[in-house]
Design a protein around this motif. Structure first.
Motif, PDB file in Angstrom:
ATOM      1  N   PHE A 311     -19.076   8.030  14.362  1.00 31.50           N
ATOM      2  CA  PHE A 311     -18.832   9.460  14.136  1.00 31.50           C
ATOM      3  C   PHE A 311     -20.135  10.248  14.062  1.00 31.50           C
ATOM      4  CE2 PHE A 311     -14.847   7.894  11.790  1.00 31.50           C
ATOM      5  CZ  PHE A 311     -14.046   8.074  12.900  1.00 31.50           C
ATOM      6  N   THR A 312     -21.084   9.743  13.291  1.00 25.35           N
ATOM      7  CA  THR A 312     -22.291  10.526  13.021  1.00 25.35           C
ATOM      8  C   THR A 312     -23.318  10.445  14.134  1.00 25.35           C
ATOM      9  OG1 THR A 312     -23.262   8.666  11.797  1.00 25.35           O
ATOM     10  CG2 THR A 312     -22.000  10.282  10.529  1.00 25.35           C
ATOM     11  N   THR A 313     -23.416   9.300  14.796  1.00 23.83           N
ATOM     12  CA  THR A 313     -24.455   9.098  15.803  1.00 23.83           C
ATOM     13  C   THR A 313     -23.959   9.328  17.217  1.00 23.83           C
ATOM     14  OG1 THR A 313     -25.528   7.494  14.339  1.00 23.83           O
ATOM     15  CG2 THR A 313     -26.201   7.477  16.648  1.00 23.83           C
ATOM     16  N   LEU A 314     -22.752   8.844  17.529  1.00 23.74           N
ATOM     17  CA  LEU A 314     -22.211   9.004  18.879  1.00 23.74           C
ATOM     18  C   LEU A 314     -21.337  10.241  19.029  1.00 23.74           C
ATOM     19  CD1 LEU A 314     -21.229   5.324  19.771  1.00 23.74           C
ATOM     20  CD2 LEU A 314     -23.394   6.524  20.185  1.00 23.74           C
ATOM     21  N   GLY A 315     -21.013  10.893  17.918  1.00 23.56           N
ATOM     22  CA  GLY A 315     -20.193  12.091  18.000  1.00 23.56           C
ATOM     23  C   GLY A 315     -18.738  11.823  18.320  1.00 23.56           C
ATOM     24  N   LEU A 316     -18.238  10.653  17.946  1.00 23.59           N
ATOM     25  CA  LEU A 316     -16.825  10.341  18.199  1.00 23.59           C
ATOM     26  C   LEU A 316     -15.913  11.212  17.342  1.00 23.59           C
ATOM     27  CD1 LEU A 316     -16.994   6.430  18.275  1.00 23.59           C
ATOM     28  CD2 LEU A 316     -16.720   7.961  20.240  1.00 23.59           C
ATOM     29  N   ALA A 317     -14.722  11.452  17.867  1.00 22.57           N
ATOM     30  CA  ALA A 317     -13.719  12.229  17.139  1.00 22.57           C
ATOM     31  C   ALA A 317     -12.579  11.351  16.640  1.00 22.57           C
ATOM     32  CB  ALA A 317     -13.152  13.329  18.037  1.00 22.57           C
ATOM     33  N   ARG A 318     -12.447  10.140  17.183  1.00 22.13           N
ATOM     34  CA  ARG A 318     -11.322   9.268  16.819  1.00 22.13           C
ATOM     35  C   ARG A 318     -11.689   7.827  17.171  1.00 22.13           C
ATOM     36  NH1 ARG A 318      -5.451   9.276  16.488  1.00 22.13           N
ATOM     37  NH2 ARG A 318      -4.535   7.509  17.594  1.00 22.13           N
ATOM     38  N   VAL A 319     -11.416   6.926  16.244  1.00 22.68           N
ATOM     39  CA  VAL A 319     -11.570   5.494  16.497  1.00 22.68           C
ATOM     40  C   VAL A 319     -10.203   4.850  16.307  1.00 22.68           C
ATOM     41  CG1 VAL A 319     -12.680   3.343  15.790  1.00 22.68           C
ATOM     42  CG2 VAL A 319     -13.968   5.493  15.725  1.00 22.68           C
ATOM     43  N   GLU A 320      -9.735   4.132  17.310  1.00 22.48           N
ATOM     44  CA  GLU A 320      -8.404   3.517  17.271  1.00 22.48           C
ATOM     45  C   GLU A 320      -8.505   2.018  17.007  1.00 22.48           C
ATOM     46  OE1 GLU A 320      -6.342   4.418  20.900  1.00 22.48           O
ATOM     47  OE2 GLU A 320      -5.892   6.478  20.271  1.00 22.48           O
ATOM     48  N   TRP A 321      -7.476   1.519  16.371  1.00 22.23           N
ATOM     49  CA  TRP A 321      -7.325   0.077  16.144  1.00 22.23           C
ATOM     50  C   TRP A 321      -5.945  -0.337  16.611  1.00 22.23           C
ATOM     51  CZ3 TRP A 321      -3.257  -1.421  13.043  1.00 22.23           C
ATOM     52  CH2 TRP A 321      -3.136  -2.795  12.785  1.00 22.23           C
ATOM     53  N   ARG A 322      -5.856  -1.471  17.249  1.00 24.93           N
ATOM     54  CA  ARG A 322      -4.562  -2.042  17.645  1.00 24.93           C
ATOM     55  C   ARG A 322      -4.574  -3.531  17.351  1.00 24.93           C
ATOM     56  NH1 ARG A 322      -2.451   0.770  23.261  1.00 24.93           N
ATOM     57  NH2 ARG A 322      -2.959   2.920  22.685  1.00 24.93           N
ATOM     58  N   ALA A 323      -3.414  -4.053  17.012  1.00 19.54           N
ATOM     59  CA  ALA A 323      -3.282  -5.496  16.799  1.00 19.54           C
ATOM     60  C   ALA A 323      -1.844  -5.897  17.078  1.00 19.54           C
ATOM     61  CB  ALA A 323      -3.664  -5.881  15.376  1.00 19.54           C
ATOM     62  N   ASN A 324      -1.686  -7.124  17.510  1.00 19.66           N
ATOM     63  CA  ASN A 324      -0.333  -7.633  17.727  1.00 19.66           C
ATOM     64  C   ASN A 324       0.494  -7.476  16.456  1.00 19.66           C
ATOM     65  OD1 ASN A 324      -1.742  -8.556  19.962  1.00 19.66           O
ATOM     66  ND2 ASN A 324      -0.665 -10.523  20.045  1.00 19.66           N
ATOM     67  N   ILE A 325       1.725  -7.019  16.601  1.00 19.78           N
ATOM     68  CA  ILE A 325       2.604  -6.911  15.437  1.00 19.78           C
ATOM     69  C   ILE A 325       2.759  -8.291  14.804  1.00 19.78           C
ATOM     70  CG2 ILE A 325       4.982  -6.477  14.717  1.00 19.78           C
ATOM     71  CD1 ILE A 325       5.059  -4.159  16.664  1.00 19.78           C
ATOM     72  N   GLY A 326       2.498  -8.353  13.519  1.00 17.46           N
ATOM     73  CA  GLY A 326       2.510  -9.620  12.799  1.00 17.46           C
ATOM     74  C   GLY A 326       1.133 -10.079  12.372  1.00 17.46           C
ATOM     75  N   ASN A 327       0.090  -9.488  12.947  1.00 15.82           N
ATOM     76  CA  ASN A 327      -1.286  -9.864  12.584  1.00 15.82           C
ATOM     77  C   ASN A 327      -1.680  -9.107  11.317  1.00 15.82           C
ATOM     78  OD1 ASN A 327      -3.948 -10.617  12.433  1.00 15.82           O
ATOM     79  ND2 ASN A 327      -4.480  -9.992  14.519  1.00 15.82           N
ATOM     80  N   THR A 328      -1.130  -9.569  10.205  1.00 16.33           N
ATOM     81  CA  THR A 328      -1.314  -8.841   8.942  1.00 16.33           C
ATOM     82  C   THR A 328      -2.766  -8.874   8.451  1.00 16.33           C
ATOM     83  OG1 THR A 328      -0.648 -10.838   7.736  1.00 16.33           O
ATOM     84  CG2 THR A 328       1.066  -9.200   8.210  1.00 16.33           C
ATOM     85  N   ALA A 329      -3.518  -9.911   8.793  1.00 14.08           N
ATOM     86  CA  ALA A 329      -4.916  -9.978   8.362  1.00 14.08           C
ATOM     87  C   ALA A 329      -5.726  -8.852   9.015  1.00 14.08           C
ATOM     88  CB  ALA A 329      -5.514 -11.337   8.714  1.00 14.08           C
TER      89      ALA A 329
END
Length: 371
Positions: A311-329
């Motif tokens: 956010f601060t250095t690259l000027g990103l507006a959004r960071v997304e995360w995805r994981a297989n459903i069930g990957n609770t860790a």
């Protein structure tokens, strides 16, 4: 070919003079010029003298090159070098090259000079194509050049008549733009970030060969195999390929991959921040933790540190995360880092030979306030 002078956009481009030798020698002591150009190393006074009194004039005389000293149009101060390093009259093409003296950087000198040279070459020499080449990672050169393409170990771009921006134009890569800001980041060595978990300080650094054995162990772990698409069985050659990916994506500005190291500088995890190729404000994260390091809070702390840097250095507006459903860790680590769950996405992840449904979450700059 008769040498010429060009005055455009606050610059004077003129043939080199013997009196320029001292300034050329001084400029070419700069590590970036020595790293990214073909100047001799070490660069000696006689190299500068030979360039301004023999090499540059000879190129003009035989029509094989056109080298200009780039000067401030008002003061006459030498700011850099720009010109056609080769001219092919048969193909009506040329290759452009340039450098900016360290004392003149941050003023868009190379971009302004390159446009002036290109305009002259198309109008006066009637060239049909100008080519630019640079080593992978030379973001400062890329800012002044056409959009890159070509092999993975270098960039190449081309410019055609009618494509040269007008004097004074800044464009999407002008000073102060997001493109210029990121070029300054990825044109430097990989940074080191820090994160703390209780009394433990973690270092987030570039991966290197000392991490490969631990990466192999992590990627052979059943939980890693179950929830990710790492090769199975995972070999050391796969780890070496990932290390090459790590280095190349930093060099070309596509991603920032971090090894998370413990106080003994041993690998405990890795976090990748991958910038979207179509949306410059968007990136996604991927991460793995070594089996012995799980459940210690290392990943949430590392994820938060990498996202804050994005956010601060690259000027990103959004960071997304995805994981297989069930990957609770993975979900637990993302939520502890501040990611907010946004729902399920069907067939969202390529997984082995199929596609898997995924949990989707995101982190915005304001989400980290008060953490």
């Amino acid at each position: 070919m008769e040498p010429v002078e060009i005055i455009e956009d606050g610059l004077l481009l003129r043939p080199w003079r013997p009196s320029d030798a001292d300034d050329v020698h001084r400029a070419c002591q700069d590590p970036d010029i020595q790293r990214w150009t073909t100047v001799p190393r070490p660069y000696l006074p006689e190299h500068a003298t030979g360039f301004v009194t023999d090499l540059a004039p000879r190129g003009w005389a035989d029509g094989t090159s056109a080298a200009f000293a780039v000067c401030d149009a008002g003061s006459g101060e030498l700011l850099g070098s720009c010109g056609l390093v080769s001219i092919d009259r048969g193909l009506r093409s040329g290759e452009i090259g340039y450098w900016t003296a360290p004392w003149a950087r941050g003023r868009n000198v190379s971009a302004r000079a390159a446009r002036a040279v290109a305009r002259w070459a198309f109008d006066r020499l009637e060239l049909r194509r100008i080519v630019w080449q640079a080593g992978l990672g030379n973001h400062a050169s890329r800012l002044a050049a056409p959009p890159p393409e070509g092999p993975a170990d270098g960039w190449i771009g081309s410019l055609l008549p009618g494509e040269v921006p007008e004097p004074g134009a800044t464009g999407p890569a002008g000073p102060g733009t997001l493109v210029a800001r990121r070029a300054a980041v990825f044109g430097r060595p990989h940074p080191v970030l820090f994160a703390t978990v209780g009394p433990t300080e973690l270092r987030l650094r570039a991966m290197d060969e000392r991490d490969l054995d631990a990466l192999v162990t992590t990627c052979r772990d059943p939980e890693t195999v179950r929830w990710t698409s790492v090769p199975d069985p995972y070999q050391r050659s796969d780890a070496e390929a990932y290390l090459a990916y790590h280095r190349s994506t930093w060099a070309d500005g596509r991603a920032a991959c971090f090894t998370v190291a413990d106080p003994d500088d041993a690998y405990v995890a890795n976090v990748d921040l991958r910038i979207s190729p179509v949306d410059p404000g968007l990136a996604d994260v991927g991460f793995l933790a070594a089996p012995h390091a799980r459940g210690r809070g290392y990943l949430p702390a590392a994820l938060a540190a990498v996202s804050t840097w994005g956010f601060t250095t690259l000027g990103l507006a959004r960071v997304e995360w995805r994981a297989n459903i069930g990957n609770t860790a993975s979900r637990r680590a993302a939520e502890k880092a501040g990611f907010r769950m946004e729902g399920d996405s069907r067939a969202a992840i390529a997984y082995r030979d199929t596609r898997a449904d995924a949990w989707v979450g995101a982190l915005l700059p304001g989400d980290q306030a008060g953490r």
